[in-house]
Design a protein around this motif. Structure first.
Motif, PDB file in Angstrom:
ATOM      1  N   ASP A  40      13.825 -14.909  40.693  1.00 10.51           N
ATOM      2  CA  ASP A  40      12.718 -14.223  39.618  1.00 10.51           C
ATOM      3  C   ASP A  40      11.239 -14.401  40.260  1.00 10.51           C
ATOM      4  O   ASP A  40      10.321 -13.450  40.221  1.00 10.51           O
ATOM      5  N   ALA A  41      11.156 -15.620  40.980  1.00  7.90           N
ATOM      6  CA  ALA A  41       9.696 -15.676  41.314  1.00  7.90           C
ATOM      7  C   ALA A  41       9.632 -14.817  42.819  1.00  7.90           C
ATOM      8  O   ALA A  41       8.569 -14.180  43.003  1.00  7.90           O
ATOM      9  N   GLY A  42      10.759 -14.463  43.332  1.00 14.36           N
ATOM     10  CA  GLY A  42      10.685 -13.548  44.476  1.00 14.36           C
ATOM     11  C   GLY A  42      10.394 -12.314  44.247  1.00 14.36           C
ATOM     12  O   GLY A  42       9.527 -11.635  45.040  1.00 14.36           O
ATOM     13  N   GLN A  43      11.008 -11.737  42.950  1.00 12.59           N
ATOM     14  CA  GLN A  43      10.991 -10.576  42.765  1.00 12.59           C
ATOM     15  C   GLN A  43       9.520 -10.365  42.129  1.00 12.59           C
ATOM     16  O   GLN A  43       8.933  -9.124  42.610  1.00 12.59           O
ATOM     17  N   GLN A  44       8.877 -11.037  41.365  1.00  8.02           N
ATOM     18  CA  GLN A  44       7.488 -10.982  40.947  1.00  8.02           C
ATOM     19  C   GLN A  44       6.653 -11.114  42.183  1.00  8.02           C
ATOM     20  O   GLN A  44       5.781 -10.123  42.092  1.00  8.02           O
ATOM     21  N   ALA A  45       6.856 -11.947  43.147  1.00  5.07           N
ATOM     22  CA  ALA A  45       5.946 -11.624  44.202  1.00  5.07           C
ATOM     23  C   ALA A  45       6.000 -10.444  45.080  1.00  5.07           C
ATOM     24  O   ALA A  45       5.061 -10.010  45.622  1.00  5.07           O
ATOM     25  N   ARG A  51       5.639  -3.488  46.233  1.00  5.92           N
ATOM     26  CA  ARG A  51       6.437  -2.774  45.365  1.00  5.92           C
ATOM     27  C   ARG A  51       5.457  -1.199  45.506  1.00  5.92           C
ATOM     28  O   ARG A  51       5.882  -0.199  45.333  1.00  5.92           O
ATOM     29  N   THR A  52       4.247  -1.446  45.397  1.00  4.87           N
ATOM     30  CA  THR A  52       3.252  -0.248  45.322  1.00  4.87           C
ATOM     31  C   THR A  52       3.768   0.747  46.622  1.00  4.87           C
ATOM     32  O   THR A  52       3.634   1.872  46.488  1.00  4.87           O
ATOM     33  N   CYS A  53       4.071   0.180  47.595  1.00  2.00           N
ATOM     34  CA  CYS A  53       4.129   1.052  48.902  1.00  2.00           C
ATOM     35  C   CYS A  53       5.545   1.001  49.450  1.00  2.00           C
ATOM     36  O   CYS A  53       5.965   1.996  50.384  1.00  2.00           O
ATOM     37  N   HIS A  54       6.414  -0.086  49.056  1.00  2.00           N
ATOM     38  CA  HIS A  54       7.548  -0.153  49.534  1.00  2.00           C
ATOM     39  C   HIS A  54       8.860  -0.314  48.440  1.00  2.00           C
ATOM     40  O   HIS A  54       8.286  -0.693  47.238  1.00  2.00           O
ATOM     41  N   ASN A  61      11.935   5.972  51.142  1.00  2.00           N
ATOM     42  CA  ASN A  61      10.657   5.442  51.792  1.00  2.00           C
ATOM     43  C   ASN A  61       9.420   6.158  50.955  1.00  2.00           C
ATOM     44  O   ASN A  61       9.521   7.278  50.591  1.00  2.00           O
ATOM     45  N   ARG A  62       8.525   5.277  50.958  1.00  2.00           N
ATOM     46  CA  ARG A  62       7.338   5.498  50.215  1.00  2.00           C
ATOM     47  C   ARG A  62       6.179   5.566  51.133  1.00  2.00           C
ATOM     48  O   ARG A  62       6.198   6.214  52.349  1.00  2.00           O
ATOM     49  N   LEU A  63       4.882   5.235  50.906  1.00  2.00           N
ATOM     50  CA  LEU A  63       3.694   5.078  51.777  1.00  2.00           C
ATOM     51  C   LEU A  63       4.152   4.240  52.891  1.00  2.00           C
ATOM     52  O   LEU A  63       3.955   4.382  54.173  1.00  2.00           O
TER      53      LEU A  63
END
Length: 140
Positions: A40-45, A51-54, A61-63
């Protein structure tokens, strides 16, 4: 006639219960309230920093390129993402050390990358993100 004052038959019981509750609160680790455990800590990080770009979804594929199975992948090697020439020519495969260093100070690992603007994260956060990336991709 005077009104009778109602008093608790055992006032010490309330004091003891209050003291016990306070002791439990003080002895509980503060980090439990601040940081989710394990993956959970890793997913939150990851969500906070990446997550905004990946994405973790293969082909999404995103930004930035998707990070599915990034550990062990040659840098700049996804055929359906337009990497910078410096990333395509990096000549290494991503391992935990390279990923950590890249997330902390990307310019020191691959000068001329396209991950802009990005200020880096702490090594501890990077370690959490990498653990999540490996777990989500079944790479442990």
């Amino acid at each position: 006639m005077r009104p009778r004052r109602h008093t608790s038959p055992r006032p010490w019981l309330h004091a003891l219960a209050g003291t016990g509750a306070l002791a439990l609160l003080v002895s509980a680790p503060c980090s439990l309230a601040q940081q989710p455990a394990g993956d959970d800590a890793g997913q939150q990080a990851f969500n906070n920093s990446c997550r905004t770009c990946h994405s973790m979804k293969e082909g999404d594929n995103r930004l930035g390129p998707n990070l599915n199975k990034i550990v062990g992948r040659k840098a700049g090697s996804l055929t359906d993402y337009n990497y910078s020439s410096s990333m395509k020519d990096a000549g290494f495969a991503w391992d935990q050390d390279k990923l950590t260093r890249f997330m902390v100070k990307p310019d020191e690992v691959v000068s001329g990358h396209k991950m802009q603007p990005y200020g880096g994260i702490s090594a501890e956060e990077a370690t959490r993100v990498i653990a999540y990336l490996q777990s989500a991709a079944g790479q442990r």
